[in-house]
Design a protein around this motif. Structure first.
Motif, short mmCIF file in Angstrom:
data_model
loop_
_atom_site.label_atom_id
_atom_site.label_comp_id
_atom_site.label_asym_id
_atom_site.label_seq_id
_atom_site.Cartn_x
_atom_site.Cartn_y
_atom_site.Cartn_z
N ALA A 1 0.82 -1.22 0.00
CA ALA A 1 0.00 0.00 0.00
C ALA A 1 0.85 1.27 0.00
O ALA A 1 0.37 2.34 -0.35
CB ALA A 1 -0.93 0.00 1.21
N VAL A 2 2.12 1.14 0.37
CA VAL A 2 3.01 2.31 0.44
C VAL A 2 3.91 2.33 -0.78
O VAL A 2 4.51 1.32 -1.14
CB VAL A 2 3.87 2.24 1.73
N LYS A 3 4.00 3.49 -1.39
CA LYS A 3 4.83 3.63 -2.59
C LYS A 3 6.30 3.78 -2.17
O LYS A 3 6.66 4.72 -1.46
CB LYS A 3 4.39 4.85 -3.40
N ASN A 4 7.12 2.83 -2.59
CA ASN A 4 8.56 2.87 -2.40
C ASN A 4 9.02 3.07 -0.94
O ASN A 4 9.77 4.01 -0.65
CB ASN A 4 9.18 3.95 -3.30
N PRO A 5 8.59 2.19 -0.02
CA PRO A 5 9.04 2.35 1.37
C PRO A 5 10.52 1.98 1.50
O PRO A 5 11.05 1.19 0.72
CB PRO A 5 8.17 1.34 2.13
N SER A 6 11.18 2.56 2.48
CA SER A 6 12.56 2.16 2.77
C SER A 6 12.53 0.79 3.43
O SER A 6 11.47 0.33 3.88
CB SER A 6 13.21 3.17 3.71
N LEU A 7 13.66 0.14 3.51
CA LEU A 7 13.72 -1.15 4.19
C LEU A 7 13.30 -0.98 5.65
O LEU A 7 12.53 -1.77 6.17
CB LEU A 7 15.13 -1.76 4.11
N LYS A 8 13.80 0.07 6.27
CA LYS A 8 13.46 0.32 7.68
C LYS A 8 11.95 0.46 7.86
O LYS A 8 11.37 -0.12 8.78
CB LYS A 8 14.18 1.59 8.14
N ASP A 9 11.31 1.22 6.97
CA ASP A 9 9.86 1.40 7.05
C ASP A 9 9.12 0.09 6.77
O ASP A 9 8.12 -0.22 7.43
CB ASP A 9 9.39 2.48 6.09
N ALA A 10 9.60 -0.67 5.80
CA ALA A 10 8.95 -1.94 5.46
C ALA A 10 9.04 -2.91 6.65
O ALA A 10 8.06 -3.59 6.97
CB ALA A 10 9.60 -2.56 4.22
N ILE A 11 10.19 -2.94 7.30
CA ILE A 11 10.35 -3.80 8.48
C ILE A 11 9.39 -3.36 9.57
O ILE A 11 8.70 -4.18 10.18
CB ILE A 11 11.81 -3.78 8.98
N LYS A 12 9.35 -2.06 9.79
CA LYS A 12 8.49 -1.52 10.85
C LYS A 12 7.02 -1.86 10.58
O LYS A 12 6.31 -2.33 11.48
CB LYS A 12 8.67 0.00 10.93
N MET A 13 6.57 -1.67 9.34
CA MET A 13 5.18 -1.97 8.99
C MET A 13 4.88 -3.46 9.14
O MET A 13 3.84 -3.84 9.69
CB MET A 13 4.88 -1.52 7.56
N ALA A 14 5.78 -4.29 8.66
CA ALA A 14 5.57 -5.74 8.74
C ALA A 14 5.54 -6.20 10.20
O ALA A 14 4.73 -7.06 10.57
CB ALA A 14 6.67 -6.47 7.96
N LYS A 15 6.40 -5.62 11.02
CA LYS A 15 6.43 -6.00 12.43
C LYS A 15 5.17 -5.56 13.16
O LYS A 15 4.69 -6.27 14.05
CB LYS A 15 7.68 -5.41 13.11
N VAL A 16 4.62 -4.42 12.79
CA VAL A 16 3.37 -3.97 13.41
C VAL A 16 2.26 -4.98 13.13
O VAL A 16 1.52 -5.38 14.03
CB VAL A 16 2.98 -2.55 12.90
N VAL A 17 2.16 -5.41 11.88
CA VAL A 17 1.14 -6.41 11.52
C VAL A 17 1.43 -7.72 12.24
O VAL A 17 0.52 -8.35 12.80
CB VAL A 17 1.08 -6.62 9.99
N GLU A 18 2.68 -8.13 12.23
CA GLU A 18 3.08 -9.39 12.89
C GLU A 18 2.73 -9.35 14.37
O GLU A 18 2.14 -10.30 14.90
CB GLU A 18 4.59 -9.58 12.69
N GLU A 19 3.05 -8.25 15.04
CA GLU A 19 2.77 -8.13 16.47
C GLU A 19 1.27 -8.06 16.75
O GLU A 19 0.79 -8.65 17.72
CB GLU A 19 3.49 -6.91 17.04
#
Length: 190
Positions: A158-176
């Motif tokens: 859903a996010v256009k061109n996220p950084s790796l740091k942002d992608a990790i953060k978003m994925a971890k939020v969903v995971e948690e």
């Protein structure tokens, strides 16, 4: 002066066969070992002796018959540096970049593997891939492609061109949040 007992790294090659540890990893362990020993006062010959002692009998035997290492044809005065260069020439394997990239690109996210564990595994694999300045983006892309949980994919894509740091953060939020919901479901039904 207080002495601290420091465990030596495992032998590199105790007997014929393949070492359980990559040469570069073994050298990194050795450097940490010397640092822990506070080896600044050790002379070059002592460092060489410690290095060779920790190799194991088979690696020592092989080292004995390795050609003398030189620095662009010139003899090396520092015994430790000479030994390390010779050992690097003998034990360091050249990286097959194509094979390393194949391994990198075909790594799925394992069931039960956390986002952090997956990204750490990708980082480790990427070292031999020679991605250069694109490394972070390529790891991010692999995270986005290989992460098969639908909610995580939806969030990442859903996010256009996220950084790796942002992608990790978003994925971890969903995971948690998924873990919390699962835990809440256990308590509600129990």
């Amino acid at each position: 002066m207080e002495h601290v007992l420091v465990r030596a790294p495992p032998c590199f090659l105790p007997h014929q066969g393949v070492s359980a540890v990559q040469w570069k990893d073994r050298i990194d362990m050795f450097d940490n070992y010397l640092l822990a020993l506070d080896s600044e006062d050790f002379n070059s010959a002592s460092k060489k002796a410690i290095l060779l002692n920790g190799l194991g009998s088979e690696a020592q035997r092989l080292f004995k018959y390795m050609p003398v290492a030189t620095d662009n044809g010139a003899q090396i005065a520092d015994e430790n540096r000479e030994a390390r260069l010779g050992l690097n020439n003998g034990f360091a394997k050249e990286t097959n970049v194509v094979l390393a990239r194949y391994k990198f690109y075909t790594q799925p996210k394992r069931v039960g593997e956390s986002i952090d564990e997956f990204v750490s595994r990708l980082r480790e694999l990427s070292v031999k891939c020679h991605f250069g300045g694109m490394c972070e983006e390529i790891i991010r892309d692999q995270l986005m492609v290989q992460c098969k949980r639908r909610k995580i994919q939806e969030r990442l894509w859903a996010v256009k061109n996220p950084s790796l740091k942002d992608a990790i953060k978003m994925a971890k939020v969903v995971e948690e949040s998924e873990l919390c919901m699962k835990e809440m479901g256990k308590h509600a039904s129990g």
